[in-house]
Write an enzyme that holds these catalytic residues in place. Structure first.
Site: not given
Length: 586
Positions: A1-2, A423, A325, A329, A48, A6, A419
């Protein structure tokens, strides 16, 4: 988990999506999400000229001919644009250059509709960047035909054998050629785009190819049109140069015209020279690769030349953006790191090959997109740094406690809460942080530069050590003066507070919190405050406390933990000042 952040995949995706929305508001439409990251590393923009660096509005300023009416008749008769009257105002539909020629004809009484009725169109050979000419064949009243031709002066003169002067048509001498080319150079030095016109009278049968048609022509004269730079393009070029980005102008114009305009824009200096298409043809790929860093202007180039320029730039480990364009090109746009199509004048083929479409065909919008790309990359970097730095701290707390034989200081529910809830929202605010005003005053990052370079890893480890050390210290102290549940609650609150406060410090790697301002990102300030209050509430609400397995904490203890949680932020900010002082006074 640490160990697993996630919220990281979601936060990075949202950062890219929000960045793309911001680009769209600045007229840059991203077609491929991954291009956002590449934009920030762009160090060469090949652009261009017409409509991108210059205004798409042109006016004929000079005519050089012994018969200006005949000259304008050819320019109006050999034309693919149209003038439309909208409430008394004439609007051009088609190429701006051709529209300027039509407008000049209207002023002189030469109208496209009248020419179309008197001399019906038979066949068209469209402008081609290799031929540098356009031919339109019209039927004359006597049943014969006339080929009306316009194009680059040097390309047209090579096909002319006669010239029209006041006395009529006569053979074209070498002196005539020199005089015409001299007039063209004189106009080019005034930053005028120069076009020549010629014609050829035919029998009733029209040749089947442009090669057969465009020979034995009668030269009639020249027209010069200024291409005024976009005011915002001048500033955009300056910003590119301060950001370490080279701007390269690519045009089909005469080299002198191209240089004069490039100097007005600040792309070329007084000593710079343009590299023309014929000169480029004489260079090998290796020789071109050596020349590329010193060339700011390419003139009289074709679509094939554009592709060679892109490949030469990329061969030097540059990140090259290329605009275009036309259909021709598309290969160069596809071959560039960032292919940029024009939204107004670009063809569907070009847009399909591109990574980005500029809605207003403006060079300033391209620079704005590069700025956004740099900002998005920086935001993703600081977000990852914030999340991984926090996770390193969590891992250290758990690992050290296990090695010391202490009871587990944090439960899985605590780490999940940190998490996902504590966070996650600050990381999202960092991902949408306003762009640092200094972002366009730094050189572009190298193509080979990794996201997690040495300084990144050092800051991440230091942040983890500081938050982990402060939290573990608070836990050990609380464990010696109270129950295990109270010590875990102390560690939980300390870690949350420390990581929330660190979010402010990760907004910049060089500027301190008080220089940036706590409220310059109001979303982050609001989220940190809300998370603080939610964390405090978890220690005083029985239902939430039971869910998070926390004990009630006196308000005095909560207030005491805040200065303790400030230590990681203050240490990192102090290191910023020390690094800055060392740069100023090595």
């Amino acid at each position: 988990v640490a160990a697993v952040p996630e919220g990281l995949p979601a936060v990075v995706t949202i950062a890219l999506a929000v960045g793309v929305q911001r680009m769209a508001r600045r007229k840059a439409l991203i077609r491929r999400l991954a291009s956002v990251e590449t934009l920030g590393a762009t160090d060469v923009i090949c652009s261009d000229k017409t409509g991108t660096l210059t205004l798409g509005e042109m006016t004929v300023r000079e005519l050089r001919s012994e018969s200006e009416t005949d000259l304008l008749t050819l320019f109006v008769g050999c034309n693919g644009a149209r003038l439309v009257d909208e409430n008394g105002v004439l609007r051009v539909i088609g190429d701006p250059t051709e529209g300027a020629l039509l407008a000049a004809g209207v002023k002189a009484g030469v109208h496209q509709e009248a020419i179309g009725k008197a001399f019906p169109e038979i066949r068209v050979f469209p402008f081609d960047s290799d031929r540098k000419r356009m031919t339109l064949v019209r039927r004359l009243p006597d049943g014969k035909a006339r080929a009306m031709v316009k194009g680059a002066p040097e390309a047209l003169l090579d096909r002319c054998s006669r010239i029209l002067d006041k006395g009529g048509v006569r053979p074209l001498s070498e002196e005539d050629r020199k005089a015409v080319l001299g007039d063209g150079l004189e106009m080019a030095d005034k930053a005028l785009r120069v076009l020549a016109a010629a014609y050829r009278d035919l029998d009733a049968q029209v040749p089947g190819t442009a090669e057969e048609m465009e020979r034995d022509l009668v030269f009639v004269g020249l027209a010069g049109m200024p291409a005024p730079p976009r005011p915002e393009a001048v500033e955009a070029v300056r910003r590119c140069q301060s950001a370490g980005i080279r701007v390269v102008m690519i045009t089909g114009d005469h080299p002198r015209t191209a240089l004069a305009i490039a100097r007005e824009l600040g792309i070329a200096g007084a000593a710079d020279q343009a590299l023309s298409g014929p000169e480029l043809d004489r260079l090998s790929d290796d020789a071109l690769r050596e020349r590329v860093p010193g060339v700011a202007v390419y003139a009289r180039v074709t679509a094939a030349h554009k592709l060679r320029i892109v490949r030469a730039g990329r061969a030097r480990d540059g990140v090259v953006a290329m605009t275009g364009d036309g259909v021709n090109d598309a290969p160069a746009i596809k071959g560039a790191d960032i292919g940029i199509a024009m939204g107004r004048s670009g063809t569907e083929v070009t847009k399909a090959a591109s990574d980005m479409v500029v809605a207003d065909d403006n060079f300033a919008s391209i620079v704005a997109a590069v700025e956004e790309g740099r900002g998005i990359y920086a935001n993703i970097r600081k977000t990852i740094l914030y999340l991984l730095g926090g996770n390193i701290g969590e891992l250290l707390i758990v690992a050290v406690a296990v090695m010391l034989g202490l009871p587990m200081p944090l439960l899985p529910i605590h780490l999940l809460w940190i998490n996902l809830v504590t966070d996650g929202p600050p990381a999202l605010c960092l991902a949408t942080d306003p762009i640092d005003p200094d972002v366009m005053r730094r050189p572009p990052r190298r193509r080979s530069e990794r996201l997690t370079d040495g300084p990144f890893l050092l800051r991440m480890l230091l942040a983890g050590l500081l938050t982990g050390g402060v939290t573990l210290g608070a836990y050990v102290f609380a464990l010696g003066h109270g129950s295990l549940e109270a010590a875990r609650s102390t560690a939980f609150a300390t870690l949350v507070f420390a990581q929330l406060l660190l979010a402010f410090g990760f907004r910049s790697g060089t500027r301190t919190v008080w220089e940036i301002g706590l409220f310059s990102n109001p979303r982050l300030a609001g989220v940190v405050l809300a998370s603080f209050l939610l964390q405090l509430w978890s220690h005083h609400n029985p239902w939430l406390g039971a869910f998070l397995k926390t004990s009630r904490m006196p308000w005095s203890d909560c207030v005491t933990l805040i200065p303790l949680s400030l230590i990681p932020l203050l240490v990192l900010e102090g290191l910023k000042l020390a690094r800055r002082r060392r740069r100023i006074h090595p």
